[in-house]
Scaffold this motif. Structure first.
Motif, PDB file in Angstrom:
ATOM      1  N   ASP A 144       0.728  -1.225  -0.085  1.00 22.74           N
ATOM      2  CA  ASP A 144       0.100   0.105  -0.003  1.00 22.74           C
ATOM      3  C   ASP A 144       0.791   1.488  -0.164  1.00 22.74           C
ATOM      4  OD1 ASP A 144      -2.430  -1.506  -0.025  1.00 22.74           O
ATOM      5  OD2 ASP A 144      -2.462  -1.461   2.055  1.00 22.74           O
ATOM      6  N   ASP A 145       2.208   1.286   0.409  1.00 21.09           N
ATOM      7  CA  ASP A 145       2.955   2.420   0.957  1.00 21.09           C
ATOM      8  C   ASP A 145       3.727   2.606  -0.464  1.00 21.09           C
ATOM      9  OD1 ASP A 145       4.616   4.477   1.193  1.00 21.09           O
ATOM     10  OD2 ASP A 145       4.849   3.490   3.634  1.00 21.09           O
ATOM     11  N   THR A 146       3.241   3.183  -1.648  1.00 18.86           N
ATOM     12  CA  THR A 146       4.263   3.474  -2.887  1.00 18.86           C
ATOM     13  C   THR A 146       5.428   4.405  -2.388  1.00 18.86           C
ATOM     14  OG1 THR A 146       2.817   5.155  -3.397  1.00 18.86           O
ATOM     15  CG2 THR A 146       2.075   3.038  -4.244  1.00 18.86           C
ATOM     16  N   SER A 147       5.067   5.362  -1.642  1.00 18.69           N
ATOM     17  CA  SER A 147       6.418   6.130  -1.332  1.00 18.69           C
ATOM     18  C   SER A 147       7.591   5.168  -0.692  1.00 18.69           C
ATOM     19  CB  SER A 147       6.177   6.958  -0.161  1.00 18.69           C
ATOM     20  OG  SER A 147       7.207   7.809   0.123  1.00 18.69           O
ATOM     21  N   ALA A 148       7.432   4.151   0.064  1.00 13.97           N
ATOM     22  CA  ALA A 148       8.427   3.291   0.705  1.00 13.97           C
ATOM     23  C   ALA A 148       9.065   2.631  -0.448  1.00 13.97           C
ATOM     24  CB  ALA A 148       7.897   2.346   1.645  1.00 13.97           C
ATOM     25  N   MET A 149       8.126   2.203  -1.399  1.00 16.48           N
ATOM     26  CA  MET A 149       8.712   1.160  -2.631  1.00 16.48           C
ATOM     27  C   MET A 149       9.930   2.147  -3.528  1.00 16.48           C
ATOM     28  SD  MET A 149       5.174  -0.327  -4.087  1.00 16.48           S
ATOM     29  CE  MET A 149       3.940  -0.996  -2.736  1.00 16.48           C
ATOM     30  N   LEU A 150       9.529   3.381  -3.313  1.00 14.35           N
ATOM     31  CA  LEU A 150      10.467   4.299  -4.105  1.00 14.35           C
ATOM     32  C   LEU A 150      11.679   4.874  -3.308  1.00 14.35           C
ATOM     33  CD1 LEU A 150       7.925   6.614  -5.731  1.00 14.35           C
ATOM     34  CD2 LEU A 150       9.102   4.807  -6.792  1.00 14.35           C
ATOM     35  N   TRP A 151      11.589   4.750  -2.019  1.00 12.97           N
ATOM     36  CA  TRP A 151      12.485   5.864  -1.271  1.00 12.97           C
ATOM     37  C   TRP A 151      12.902   5.203  -0.046  1.00 12.97           C
ATOM     38  CZ3 TRP A 151      14.277  10.262  -2.947  1.00 12.97           C
ATOM     39  CH2 TRP A 151      13.538  11.117  -4.043  1.00 12.97           C
ATOM     40  N   THR A 152      12.397   3.957   0.556  1.00 14.42           N
ATOM     41  CA  THR A 152      12.712   3.369   1.801  1.00 14.42           C
ATOM     42  C   THR A 152      14.374   2.794   1.791  1.00 14.42           C
ATOM     43  OG1 THR A 152      12.376   1.947   3.535  1.00 14.42           O
ATOM     44  CG2 THR A 152      12.257   1.087   1.489  1.00 14.42           C
ATOM     45  N   ARG A 153      14.846   2.990   3.096  1.00 15.54           N
ATOM     46  CA  ARG A 153      16.294   2.523   2.921  1.00 15.54           C
ATOM     47  C   ARG A 153      16.384   1.300   4.157  1.00 15.54           C
ATOM     48  NH1 ARG A 153      19.482   4.902  -1.167  1.00 15.54           N
ATOM     49  NH2 ARG A 153      19.012   6.845  -1.011  1.00 15.54           N
ATOM     50  N   SER A 154      15.034   0.918   4.553  1.00 15.39           N
ATOM     51  CA  SER A 154      15.004   0.046   5.588  1.00 15.39           C
ATOM     52  C   SER A 154      15.262  -1.351   4.914  1.00 15.39           C
ATOM     53  CB  SER A 154      13.647  -0.132   6.256  1.00 15.39           C
ATOM     54  OG  SER A 154      13.435  -1.186   7.019  1.00 15.39           O
ATOM     55  N   HIS A 155      15.896  -2.350   5.773  1.00 13.59           N
ATOM     56  CA  HIS A 155      16.294  -3.580   5.217  1.00 13.59           C
ATOM     57  C   HIS A 155      15.326  -4.787   6.016  1.00 13.59           C
ATOM     58  CE1 HIS A 155      20.074  -2.871   3.282  1.00 13.59           C
ATOM     59  NE2 HIS A 155      20.156  -1.934   3.969  1.00 13.59           N
ATOM     60  N   PHE A 156      14.564  -4.348   6.581  1.00 11.31           N
ATOM     61  CA  PHE A 156      13.497  -5.430   7.353  1.00 11.31           C
ATOM     62  C   PHE A 156      12.555  -6.036   6.323  1.00 11.31           C
ATOM     63  CE2 PHE A 156       9.498  -6.200   9.532  1.00 11.31           C
ATOM     64  CZ  PHE A 156       9.869  -7.199  10.191  1.00 11.31           C
ATOM     65  N   VAL A 157      12.320  -6.958   6.479  1.00  7.93           N
ATOM     66  CA  VAL A 157      11.529  -7.879   5.605  1.00  7.93           C
ATOM     67  C   VAL A 157      10.687  -8.925   6.283  1.00  7.93           C
ATOM     68  CG1 VAL A 157      11.353  -9.384   3.576  1.00  7.93           C
ATOM     69  CG2 VAL A 157      12.985  -7.670   3.548  1.00  7.93           C
ATOM     70  N   ASP A 158       9.333  -8.888   6.296  1.00  2.39           N
ATOM     71  CA  ASP A 158       8.332  -9.914   7.020  1.00  2.39           C
ATOM     72  C   ASP A 158       8.037 -10.897   5.933  1.00  2.39           C
ATOM     73  OD1 ASP A 158       6.558 -11.484   8.109  1.00  2.39           O
ATOM     74  OD2 ASP A 158       5.677  -9.680   9.352  1.00  2.39           O
ATOM     75  N   ARG A 159       8.723 -11.930   5.422  1.00  2.00           N
ATOM     76  CA  ARG A 159       8.408 -12.843   4.536  1.00  2.00           C
ATOM     77  C   ARG A 159       7.058 -13.288   4.632  1.00  2.00           C
ATOM     78  NH1 ARG A 159      13.621 -16.400   2.887  1.00  2.00           N
ATOM     79  NH2 ARG A 159      12.100 -16.858   1.502  1.00  2.00           N
ATOM     80  N   GLN A 160       6.450 -13.703   5.890  1.00  2.00           N
ATOM     81  CA  GLN A 160       5.139 -14.223   5.845  1.00  2.00           C
ATOM     82  C   GLN A 160       4.193 -13.397   5.514  1.00  2.00           C
ATOM     83  OE1 GLN A 160       4.698 -14.880  10.159  1.00  2.00           O
ATOM     84  NE2 GLN A 160       5.548 -17.010   9.769  1.00  2.00           N
ATOM     85  N   ARG A 161       4.404 -11.799   5.384  1.00  2.00           N
ATOM     86  CA  ARG A 161       3.327 -11.144   4.716  1.00  2.00           C
ATOM     87  C   ARG A 161       3.504 -10.782   3.310  1.00  2.00           C
ATOM     88  NH1 ARG A 161       3.023  -5.868   8.286  1.00  2.00           N
ATOM     89  NH2 ARG A 161       1.357  -5.515   7.183  1.00  2.00           N
ATOM     90  N   ILE A 162       4.356 -11.599   2.680  1.00  2.00           N
ATOM     91  CA  ILE A 162       4.237 -11.407   0.977  1.00  2.00           C
ATOM     92  C   ILE A 162       4.584 -12.585   0.602  1.00  2.00           C
ATOM     93  CG2 ILE A 162       5.462  -8.939   1.147  1.00  2.00           C
ATOM     94  CD1 ILE A 162       8.333  -9.996   0.744  1.00  2.00           C
ATOM     95  N   GLY A 163       3.956 -13.565   1.066  1.00  2.00           N
ATOM     96  CA  GLY A 163       3.751 -14.963   0.683  1.00  2.00           C
ATOM     97  C   GLY A 163       5.084 -15.726   0.569  1.00  2.00           C
ATOM     98  N   GLY A 164       5.934 -15.355   1.517  1.00  2.00           N
ATOM     99  CA  GLY A 164       7.338 -16.235   1.695  1.00  2.00           C
ATOM    100  C   GLY A 164       8.449 -15.640   0.820  1.00  2.00           C
ATOM    101  N   ARG A 165       7.984 -14.456   0.043  1.00  2.00           N
ATOM    102  CA  ARG A 165       9.075 -14.234  -1.153  1.00  2.00           C
ATOM    103  C   ARG A 165      10.017 -13.557  -0.441  1.00  2.00           C
ATOM    104  NH1 ARG A 165       3.716 -13.556  -3.192  1.00  2.00           N
ATOM    105  NH2 ARG A 165       3.521 -14.332  -5.080  1.00  2.00           N
ATOM    106  N   ARG A 166      11.079 -13.118  -1.174  1.00  2.00           N
ATOM    107  CA  ARG A 166      12.363 -12.498  -0.854  1.00  2.00           C
ATOM    108  C   ARG A 166      12.187 -11.002  -1.670  1.00  2.00           C
ATOM    109  NH1 ARG A 166      17.877 -14.766  -0.828  1.00  2.00           N
ATOM    110  NH2 ARG A 166      17.410 -16.154  -2.545  1.00  2.00           N
ATOM    111  N   LEU A 167      12.794 -10.133  -1.265  1.00  2.00           N
ATOM    112  CA  LEU A 167      12.978  -8.655  -1.956  1.00  2.00           C
ATOM    113  C   LEU A 167      14.110  -8.781  -2.799  1.00  2.00           C
ATOM    114  CD1 LEU A 167      11.778  -5.933   0.426  1.00  2.00           C
ATOM    115  CD2 LEU A 167      10.425  -7.649  -0.854  1.00  2.00           C
TER     116      LEU A 167
END
Length: 223
Positions: A144-167
């Motif tokens: 939902d957060d398109t700004s984060a998709m463009l600008w975030t520097r965070s390395h945190f990933v909760d794979r359970q919330r994205i179907g087990g995928r990696r970024l």
């Protein structure tokens, strides 16, 4: 022969480097897929040439897609707001204008502006999310957060919330050793700072072949 999937890091206006990486190293076939991580434009000398090469690859019936980077976003917003124009210019936008022989963003031909406006913020593959900067795993949905998709520097990933995928992301330039260390992590970082050759372990355009998890590097030849 089975198909291959390549993901290429931030190109930043380095058209000759991208062309050599694709045509001489990757050598894609029509069954293969190429994904780019955005920031196709700015900083390097030939933003127009990068987009023209993508159009050329599609004419050659090759599968080429890209997500939107913050530099495409800045370019699209620069025509509507003086602050956005100044921000874009301070981050390599002037080099893009020069490649289009344009005085301002509105002078960039519509074909190129429409292409940038059409770029999605993320692409879902079976095992990966392709996104320019990353995702926001806060209370709202991560998509939902398109700004984060463009600008975030965070390395945190909760794979359970994205179907087990990696970024798989660009946006933050990293040295080669950090890039390769990230291949085993939940957030793979593929921006090797193609336009930052003066920095240690940087200065290459990187492409990750997903089937073998092999990284191919092309040193910047646009400088």
């Amino acid at each position: 022969m089975s198909s291959r999937t390549f993901v290429i890091g931030d190109v930043h206006g380095c058209a000759a480097t991208l062309r050599r990486l694709v045509d001489e190293t990757l050598r894609p076939l029509p069954a293969d897929h190429i994904y780019l991580l955005g920031d196709l434009i700015d900083r390097g000398p030939d933003s127009k040439g990068v987009l023209d090469f993508i159009f050329e690859l599609r004419r050659r019936r090759l599968s080429v897609s890209s997500v939107r980077g913050n530099h495409e976003e800045m370019c699209l917003q620069a025509g509507d707001d003086l602050y956005c124009l100044a921000l874009w210019a301070a981050n390599g936008g002037q080099a893009a204008l020069e490649s289009f022989r344009a005085a301002d963003p509105g002078d960039i031909p519509r074909r190129y502006r429409d292409f940038m406006a059409s770029l999605p913020h993320y692409i879902l593959l079976d095992d990966f999310v392709i996104v320019h900067a990353g995702l926001n795993f806060g209370p709202t949905g991560p998509f939902d957060d398109t700004s984060a998709m463009l600008w975030t520097r965070s390395h945190f990933v909760d794979r359970q919330r994205i179907g087990g995928r990696r970024l798989i992301c660009g946006h933050t330039p990293v040295p080669r050793s950090s890039l390769e260390a990230s291949l085993d992590s939940s957030k793979i970082m593929l921006d090797n700072g193609c336009v930052f050759g003066e920095r240690l372990e940087m200065g290459c355009l990187a492409a990750l072949e997903l089937e073998s998890m092999t990284v191919h590097y092309q040193e910047n030849i646009d400088r």
